[in-house]
Design a protein around this motif. Structure first.
Motif: not given
Length: 157
Positions: A13-17, A50-57
């Motif tokens: 969760s902290a990795a994608c901030d 995924l806690n803001g780690c990816i964007l899906t389209e």
């Protein structure tokens, strides 16, 4: 084992901030996609997961064409990566960066005849909150580019 899972959960969760992870957030939302002739050509839904780690389209057209992508900021090489797949069997693997105004991703591919090609897709947010997606290809290593798709994304209300 429980301790490792707990540490991994906190780290994920902290990795994608970071600010770099938010560079593509301008693309989030559900969009009507228009051609340069102002005709609707598709609907695109972009979500953060995924806690803001990816964007899906998830993209679809009235004619039944569909495609999906996963987009991630890869910390190890400080680049954005997109993997795109569609219901025609196309696979694109693109990498690139946010240049301060646009997200620009490029990657190799093949023409239907098996010739090498380079794909470049640029997403540019506009002052009116729309986004332009411009997909180009080059068969001579970027000396000249041909437009494959030019769409204006207008967010649904």
């Amino acid at each position: 084992m429980l301790l490792i899972i707990s540490i991994m959960s906190f780290h994920a969760s902290a990795a994608c901030d970071s600010p770099a992870h938010r560079q593509f957030d301008f693309w989030l939302g559900t969009w009507d996609v228009y051609s340069p002739q102002h005709k609707i050509v598709g609907i695109n839904k972009i979500t953060s997961q995924l806690n803001g780690c990816i964007l899906t389209e998830e993209y679809q057209t009235p004619s039944g064409y569909q495609g999906q992508s996963i987009n991630i900021f890869d910390v190890s090489n400080q680049q954005w990566h997109q993997t795109w797949v569609d219901n025609s069997g196309l696979l694109l693997s693109l990498n690139g960066k946010f240049d301060g105004q646009s997200m620009v991703l490029e990657g190799p591919g093949k023409t239907p005849k098996g010739e090498n090609i380079v794909h470049r897709i640029t997403w540019t947010p506009s002052a009116d909150k729309s986004v332009r997606q411009h997909w180009e290809s080059s068969q001579n290593n970027g000396k000249t580019w041909t437009t494959l798709f030019d769409g204006k994304y207008v967010k649904r209300k």
